[in-house]
Every structure is written in C-alpha cells, then in structure tokens.
Design a protein around this motif. Sequence first.
Motif, PDB file in Angstrom:
ATOM      1  N   ASN A  18      -8.976  15.717  70.028  1.00 12.23           N
ATOM      2  CA  ASN A  18      -9.002  15.101  68.701  1.00 12.23           C
ATOM      3  C   ASN A  18      -9.213  16.137  67.599  1.00 12.23           C
ATOM      4  O   ASN A  18      -8.584  16.075  66.539  1.00 12.23           O
ATOM      5  CB  ASN A  18     -10.094  14.028  68.637  1.00 12.23           C
ATOM      6  N   THR A  19     -10.118  17.087  67.865  1.00 17.10           N
ATOM      7  CA  THR A  19     -10.351  18.172  66.898  1.00 17.10           C
ATOM      8  C   THR A  19      -9.076  18.978  66.696  1.00 17.10           C
ATOM      9  O   THR A  19      -8.700  19.327  65.562  1.00 17.10           O
ATOM     10  CB  THR A  19     -11.483  19.090  67.389  1.00 17.10           C
ATOM     11  N   ARG A  20      -8.423  19.271  67.791  1.00 18.06           N
ATOM     12  CA  ARG A  20      -7.188  20.060  67.711  1.00 18.06           C
ATOM     13  C   ARG A  20      -6.106  19.307  66.948  1.00 18.06           C
ATOM     14  O   ARG A  20      -5.396  19.885  66.118  1.00 18.06           O
ATOM     15  CB  ARG A  20      -6.721  20.403  69.131  1.00 18.06           C
ATOM     16  N   MET A  21      -5.978  18.018  67.195  1.00 19.30           N
ATOM     17  CA  MET A  21      -4.957  17.224  66.522  1.00 19.30           C
ATOM     18  C   MET A  21      -5.212  17.154  65.019  1.00 19.30           C
ATOM     19  O   MET A  21      -4.283  17.302  64.205  1.00 19.30           O
ATOM     20  CB  MET A  21      -4.908  15.809  67.115  1.00 19.30           C
ATOM     21  N   ARG A  22      -6.474  16.939  64.638  1.00 19.06           N
ATOM     22  CA  ARG A  22      -6.800  16.878  63.208  1.00 19.06           C
ATOM     23  C   ARG A  22      -6.511  18.211  62.529  1.00 19.06           C
ATOM     24  O   ARG A  22      -6.003  18.249  61.394  1.00 19.06           O
ATOM     25  CB  ARG A  22      -8.274  16.503  63.036  1.00 19.06           C
ATOM     26  N   ALA A  23      -6.836  19.303  63.210  1.00 18.74           N
ATOM     27  CA  ALA A  23      -6.599  20.633  62.633  1.00 18.74           C
ATOM     28  C   ALA A  23      -5.110  20.901  62.456  1.00 18.74           C
ATOM     29  O   ALA A  23      -4.671  21.461  61.436  1.00 18.74           O
ATOM     30  CB  ALA A  23      -7.236  21.697  63.514  1.00 18.74           C
ATOM     31  N   GLU A  24      -4.310  20.500  63.429  1.00 15.62           N
ATOM     32  CA  GLU A  24      -2.870  20.725  63.347  1.00 15.62           C
ATOM     33  C   GLU A  24      -2.257  19.927  62.202  1.00 15.62           C
ATOM     34  O   GLU A  24      -1.366  20.414  61.493  1.00 15.62           O
ATOM     35  CB  GLU A  24      -2.216  20.350  64.677  1.00 15.62           C
ATOM     36  N   LEU A  25      -2.736  18.684  62.001  1.00 15.69           N
ATOM     37  CA  LEU A  25      -2.244  17.882  60.883  1.00 15.69           C
ATOM     38  C   LEU A  25      -2.666  18.486  59.543  1.00 15.69           C
ATOM     39  O   LEU A  25      -1.894  18.481  58.574  1.00 15.69           O
ATOM     40  CB  LEU A  25      -2.770  16.450  61.009  1.00 15.69           C
ATOM     41  N   ALA A  26      -3.898  19.018  59.508  1.00 11.08           N
ATOM     42  CA  ALA A  26      -4.371  19.650  58.270  1.00 11.08           C
ATOM     43  C   ALA A  26      -3.566  20.898  57.946  1.00 11.08           C
ATOM     44  O   ALA A  26      -3.268  21.179  56.770  1.00 11.08           O
ATOM     45  CB  ALA A  26      -5.856  19.988  58.409  1.00 11.08           C
ATOM     46  N   ILE A  27      -3.206  21.665  58.985  1.00  8.81           N
ATOM     47  CA  ILE A  27      -2.382  22.868  58.783  1.00  8.81           C
ATOM     48  C   ILE A  27      -1.042  22.482  58.145  1.00  8.81           C
ATOM     49  O   ILE A  27      -0.548  23.157  57.231  1.00  8.81           O
ATOM     50  CB  ILE A  27      -2.158  23.600  60.121  1.00  8.81           C
ATOM     51  N   LYS A  28      -0.449  21.388  58.611  1.00 14.64           N
ATOM     52  CA  LYS A  28       0.831  20.949  58.053  1.00 14.64           C
ATOM     53  C   LYS A  28       0.699  20.637  56.556  1.00 14.64           C
ATOM     54  O   LYS A  28       1.605  20.927  55.773  1.00 14.64           O
ATOM     55  CB  LYS A  28       1.328  19.711  58.801  1.00 14.64           C
ATOM     56  N   GLN A  29      -0.439  20.081  56.177  1.00 17.37           N
ATOM     57  CA  GLN A  29      -0.665  19.784  54.761  1.00 17.37           C
ATOM     58  C   GLN A  29      -0.906  21.055  53.964  1.00 17.37           C
ATOM     59  O   GLN A  29      -0.415  21.207  52.837  1.00 17.37           O
ATOM     60  CB  GLN A  29      -1.854  18.830  54.607  1.00 17.37           C
ATOM     61  N   LEU A  30      -1.655  21.970  54.555  1.00 20.21           N
ATOM     62  CA  LEU A  30      -1.946  23.226  53.857  1.00 20.21           C
ATOM     63  C   LEU A  30      -0.690  24.064  53.645  1.00 20.21           C
ATOM     64  O   LEU A  30      -0.620  24.872  52.709  1.00 20.21           O
ATOM     65  CB  LEU A  30      -2.983  24.030  54.650  1.00 20.21           C
ATOM     66  N   GLU A  31       0.308  23.882  54.489  1.00 19.89           N
ATOM     67  CA  GLU A  31       1.575  24.612  54.324  1.00 19.89           C
ATOM     68  C   GLU A  31       2.224  24.325  52.982  1.00 19.89           C
ATOM     69  O   GLU A  31       3.022  25.134  52.496  1.00 19.89           O
ATOM     70  CB  GLU A  31       2.551  24.237  55.451  1.00 19.89           C
ATOM     71  N   LEU A  32       1.909  23.195  52.394  1.00 21.20           N
ATOM     72  CA  LEU A  32       2.515  22.828  51.117  1.00 21.20           C
ATOM     73  C   LEU A  32       1.894  23.576  49.945  1.00 21.20           C
ATOM     74  O   LEU A  32       2.376  23.472  48.808  1.00 21.20           O
ATOM     75  CB  LEU A  32       2.386  21.314  50.899  1.00 21.20           C
ATOM     76  N   ASN A  33       0.828  24.344  50.212  1.00 20.76           N
ATOM     77  CA  ASN A  33       0.241  25.209  49.194  1.00 20.76           C
ATOM     78  C   ASN A  33       0.999  26.533  49.190  1.00 20.76           C
ATOM     79  O   ASN A  33       1.199  27.160  50.230  1.00 20.76           O
ATOM     80  CB  ASN A  33      -1.239  25.443  49.515  1.00 20.76           C
ATOM     81  N   VAL A  34       1.438  26.963  48.035  1.00 22.66           N
ATOM     82  CA  VAL A  34       2.288  28.150  47.942  1.00 22.66           C
ATOM     83  C   VAL A  34       1.583  29.414  48.430  1.00 22.66           C
ATOM     84  O   VAL A  34       2.226  30.405  48.784  1.00 22.66           O
ATOM     85  CB  VAL A  34       2.786  28.323  46.485  1.00 22.66           C
ATOM     86  N   GLU A  35       0.235  29.401  48.451  1.00 24.15           N
ATOM     87  CA  GLU A  35      -0.520  30.579  48.886  1.00 24.15           C
ATOM     88  C   GLU A  35      -0.814  30.576  50.389  1.00 24.15           C
ATOM     89  O   GLU A  35      -1.538  31.438  50.885  1.00 24.15           O
ATOM     90  CB  GLU A  35      -1.835  30.665  48.109  1.00 24.15           C
ATOM     91  N   PHE A  36      -0.261  29.599  51.098  1.00 22.14           N
ATOM     92  CA  PHE A  36      -0.528  29.477  52.536  1.00 22.14           C
ATOM     93  C   PHE A  36      -0.124  30.739  53.297  1.00 22.14           C
ATOM     94  O   PHE A  36      -0.866  31.237  54.151  1.00 22.14           O
ATOM     95  CB  PHE A  36       0.231  28.265  53.091  1.00 22.14           C
ATOM     96  N   SER A  37       1.063  31.284  53.000  1.00 22.16           N
ATOM     97  CA  SER A  37       1.554  32.445  53.747  1.00 22.16           C
ATOM     98  C   SER A  37       0.669  33.664  53.520  1.00 22.16           C
ATOM     99  O   SER A  37       0.414  34.439  54.455  1.00 22.16           O
ATOM    100  CB  SER A  37       2.995  32.767  53.348  1.00 22.16           C
TER     101      SER A  37
END
Length: 400
Positions: A18-37
């Motif tokens: 569950n922790t891993r799944m939540r983190a992976e979903l959060a990463i997908k959202q953070l990708e939308l921040n231009v400073e992610f890379s």
Amino acid sequence: MEHQVFEMLQGCLSDEPNTRMRAELAIKQLELNVEFSTAMANIALASEASLAVRQAAIVQLRGYIGRHWSIGSAKYEQGPIPDQQLKCQVREKTFMLLTSDNRKLRTAAAATIAVMARYDWPDEWPHLFSQLVELLNSGNRDQAHAAMCVFGEWVNSDLSGQHMEQIGTLLPQLKRIFVSSVEYSIETRIMAVRVFSDCIEIIANMSSVQNDFVATHAPPILAEWMEPILATFSQPVSIEGSASDIPLKIECIRAIVRAADGLPRLMAAHNTSILEALWQQLKALQEPYLHAFVYEDSEHGASATSMLVVCDDDGSSYSIDSFLIGVFEWLSKVAESKSVRKFFVARAEGTGLPTPTSLFNQLVACLLSYAQITTEMMDDWADDMDLFVADEDEDGYRFN
C-alpha cells in the motif's frame, strides 16, 4: 519539491504494497511539476542518499523524459515540458553520473542519456557526441564503459546514413577499444563490437541509394576489422581474468553474420579467411561440446561445461551454443557463394562431374555431431511430449 520527491522515492522502494502504491501514484502527480526532472537529477547525484534511492531517481528520470521531455515522443503525456535552461541543467547533471564510481549508476545514466539524445542531439545538445568520445579517450576504463553504454543504445536506435561523419569518427575508437584487451574490460570490448555491427548495418542500408559511397568506404572498414575478429576466432576458448571470452566470440560472429547479410559482395573477399578460422573453431570445440552437452555421465562433463557455459558479474549466462548457431548461420549464408563453393565442390577428374571435397565431408560429419540432441533435451522431451512438439515446430521453422 526535491524533499517531496525524495520521500516518494523511498516509498516506492517500500516492502509494504500500500505504501509503495501510494508513492507511485504521488510520483505520477509530481511529474506534472516542471521542476521534477531537476529534482530527480539532484537526488541521483546526491552521494549522501542511499544507492537504491539514487538508482530509483535515475530510472524515474528516464521514464519522465520519454513522457514529458518532448512533444515528439511516442510516449508523450499531457503536461508541462521543461524549458531549455532546466533541460541543460538535467543534461549536465546526468552526464556527470557517467563518471560515478558506481557501475549501476553509470549504466542507468547511460540509458537515460541515450533517450535524451533522441530528442536533444544535435540541435539542443550539439557537444554530446564529442563529450562521449572524450570519455572513450579518457584512459579511465569505467568511464569508457559508460560512454559505450550510451553508444550501444544510441547508435542502434537513432543514427542513420545521415550521420556518416559521426560514424566515421566512432569506428576507429571502437576498433581501438576492441583490440585493447589490457586497457579495457571484456564487457567494454564486447560493446565495441556490437556498436561496430550496428554501424555496418547502417552502412549496408545506404547501399540502395548511395552504392558508390558504400563501395568506396566500406571495404577498408571491413578489412581493418576482419584482422582482429579473425584473431578472436582463432584463439581457443579461454578465461580473461574473471570473464570468459565466449561472449566476445558470440558478438564477433553476430557482426560477421550481419556484415555477410548486408554487404555480401564486399564480404566475399574475406570469406576464405573466415571459413578457415571458423573450421578450426568447430573442430576444437567438438569434443568439449559433446562431453558437456551430449554424452551422459561423461567424466569430462563438468570441466567441459565450466569452459563452455559461463556467467558474468551481472548474473547473465552465456553458452557456446550461441556462438555455434552464429557459425551455422554464416555457413548457410555463404555456402553457395563463389568465394566458398570451391572449398566444398570440385570437378572429378575424367568425368568433370561435381564431387564433394574432403573438407565438405569432414564439415558435414562435424556438423552432424553438433546436431545430436543433448541429454537435457532428451530428458525434457521424455517428460513432456507437448514440449517436443513445440520445440520441433519452432526450431524446425527457424532452421529449415
């Protein structure tokens, strides 16, 4: 931003689903921040972070580049694309990882740079090629290996006949690495042959539209490479340090097969030398192969198997089978060519009828010994007749 990304990367590595799944979903959202890379590149460079987190960062960065780096990507997803200033920072930091002391980080960074090159070179990253060549010439075998990892993906995927200037610069470097068994690891030398093979395929693909260019430039390239490749074939199977030279032989025969397939007329001049070298290898490997794979309970089975089946440091397994299949494939391609046919068929005195030569008879006998089913195949098929039918259909179609 960087702190958030770091925490989510740690979550992605969690053993708790569950922790891993939540983190992976959060990463997908953070990708939308231009400073992610930029955050990912900084974490990958952070020596104080754990190796697992740094690896995860560079792997995530590679995926991000495919999805958000360029609108021209086949995997592009809606979201902001970094501006040139941010891209430049990410490129510089990722390139720095090619000089890392850690092999896994270097390899992951090389794969990421190869993806960047697809979109950024030469317009936005014009010096990338020369930077990689500098690493090849740095005298540092680890950095040279990292650069070869980039070329290994980049040349195969994205270079073409339009890049002959770069290919012409790269080929001498590849040969230098291939023949330098002391200065470079066998893995780097294998990659040099693999990239050479990719370059030959690019040149061969040009022959339909620039035949004169290929006819002029390809022969000296092939001649330069045939000497060290034939020398590799002529050497008995051996161990170089902790690594076997079987993978190197496999890559060399694959290069020869691709050259014979793409440039058959230009390779004809070398077929005699190749046949002589491969015939010696077939004879030398025959007895060890039979003891390792065919004879049941052979007293030499263990020693023969240890010589013909090896594992590298990454856990990958290599068998002499792959080399032998390459030899058989090459023979099937050139057996009827004028340059080789004379070794297999002669005119009988008196009648003038075509007659098999002594070499042909010896070769057929040798090939039949390799064609025997192995004890492992016999056991597998005895246990599962459906497997026999499946293997017969698959391999029969492949080698018919």
